[in-house]
Structures are given as C-alpha cells and as structure tokens.
Design an enzyme around this catalytic site. Structure first.
Site, PDB file in Angstrom:
ATOM      1  N   CYS A 149       0.861  -1.183   0.000  1.00  0.00           N
ATOM      2  CA  CYS A 149       0.000   0.000   0.000  1.00  0.00           C
ATOM      3  C   CYS A 149       0.898   1.232   0.000  1.00  0.00           C
ATOM      4  O   CYS A 149       1.789   1.364   0.836  1.00  0.00           O
ATOM      5  CB  CYS A 149      -0.889  -0.010   1.242  1.00  0.00           C
ATOM      6  SG  CYS A 149      -1.919   1.473   1.407  1.00  0.00           S
TER       7      CYS A 149
ATOM      8  N   CYS B  10       0.418   3.273   3.501  1.00  0.00           N
ATOM      9  CA  CYS B  10       0.886   2.796   4.809  1.00  0.00           C
ATOM     10  C   CYS B  10       1.990   1.756   4.761  1.00  0.00           C
ATOM     11  O   CYS B  10       2.575   1.425   5.786  1.00  0.00           O
ATOM     12  CB  CYS B  10      -0.286   2.257   5.627  1.00  0.00           C
ATOM     13  SG  CYS B  10      -0.919   0.661   5.055  1.00  0.00           S
TER      14      CYS B  10
ATOM     15  N   CYS C  87      -7.332  -1.055   1.618  1.00  0.00           N
ATOM     16  CA  CYS C  87      -6.289  -1.569   2.493  1.00  0.00           C
ATOM     17  C   CYS C  87      -6.896  -1.794   3.872  1.00  0.00           C
ATOM     18  O   CYS C  87      -7.537  -0.900   4.432  1.00  0.00           O
ATOM     19  CB  CYS C  87      -5.140  -0.563   2.572  1.00  0.00           C
ATOM     20  SG  CYS C  87      -3.845  -1.025   3.745  1.00  0.00           S
TER      21      CYS C  87
ATOM     22  N   CYS D  50      -5.021   0.796   6.636  1.00  0.00           N
ATOM     23  CA  CYS D  50      -5.231   2.251   6.677  1.00  0.00           C
ATOM     24  C   CYS D  50      -6.507   2.709   5.988  1.00  0.00           C
ATOM     25  O   CYS D  50      -6.791   3.892   5.932  1.00  0.00           O
ATOM     26  CB  CYS D  50      -4.022   2.971   6.086  1.00  0.00           C
ATOM     27  SG  CYS D  50      -3.842   2.785   4.299  1.00  0.00           S
TER      28      CYS D  50
ATOM     29  N   CYS E 225      -8.531  -5.388  -9.734  1.00  0.00           N
ATOM     30  CA  CYS E 225      -8.111  -4.319 -10.635  1.00  0.00           C
ATOM     31  C   CYS E 225      -7.676  -3.139  -9.752  1.00  0.00           C
ATOM     32  O   CYS E 225      -8.504  -2.450  -9.172  1.00  0.00           O
ATOM     33  CB  CYS E 225      -9.297  -3.953 -11.522  1.00  0.00           C
ATOM     34  SG  CYS E 225      -8.943  -2.760 -12.793  1.00  0.00           S
TER      35      CYS E 225
END
Length: 135
Positions: free
Chosen positions: A47, A50, A96, A99, A121
């Site tokens: 991510c 984070c 995510c 976060c 995607c």
C-alpha cells in the site's frame, strides 16, 4: 508502517495530490497510465499510503484492462471488500485493511483461469513495488 487513524490533514501532507485523490477520496487513475500496468519484476506490492504488504507478483496477470490485475491478495485479511454502487452499477471496492485507503475494485465471473475467477483491478498509484532480491 503508518498507524491507522491518521487525520485528513496528515494524509494530505504525506501523499501527493493524485495519490490523495485515489487513496483517500476513492478516485481512479486513467487506464494505461500507471507505472505497474506492464510491470514484470518479481516482488511484493505494498500500500502506497501505509506500506502494508498487499499482493505478491506471482498473482499478477495481464488482463488488458489498463490497470494492474491480481487474482488474490497475499492473505484475505490484507484487504477489505466493500459493496460499491456509486456509478449506478454494483461493484466491489478493495481497500487496504490497515489504513482504509482505496486501492481499486475486484470483479468475479469474467472467465479468468485462476482459483476464484477473480480480477483485483488495482490503481498503480495505490501501490509501491518492493522488488525481490536481484530484480
């Protein structure tokens, strides 16, 4: 890794304008413009907000949709899936789990040759690639 619960102002300071628009406001980058659409190196996709590990490169495949596609996250608890009907169609948003940043959408039943017939995607701008050693 960034702690969950950062305020809006902290996110704006941490992320660039386009990163903020996608990750925190649920935007989408234009197709075929992301840095990881055609990426072939092995490694782990994290991510961008984070740093949480989200997808392994061995689950990435060419879907020819304009965004990086994966058939599964590294572990089911790495992402959250939310119903999204914001554009007048039923989709499943991918966020995510650490976060709560927007990553993209997942689609099922399109005929992909993977265990769940799934296509995660994901916006390139939502990710960073940590290449495997030697890549």
């Amino acid at each position: 890794m960034v702690a969950e619960g950062m305020g809006d102002e902290q996110w704006r300071e941490r992320l660039g304008r386009d990163e903020y628009r996608v990750l925190r406001e649920g935007g989408t980058e234009a197709p075929w413009t992301g840095e990881y659409v055609n990426e072939k190196r092995r490694g782990v996709y994290r991510c961008r907000a984070c740093g949480s590990e989200l997808f392994a490169s061995d689950t990435k495949f060419d879907s020819h949709c304009g965004w990086p596609s994966f058939w599964t996250p590294m572990a089911g608890d790495r992402v959250r899936l939310l119903e999204d009907d914001s554009l007048g169609m039923k989709r499943t948003e991918v966020r995510c789990a650490n976060c709560d940043s927007h990553l993209g959408h997942v689609f099922y039943g399109e005929g992909w040759d993977n265990p769940d017939d799934a296509r995660f995607c994901i916006n390139s701008i939502s990710l960073t690639l940590e290449p495997a050693p030697g890549e």
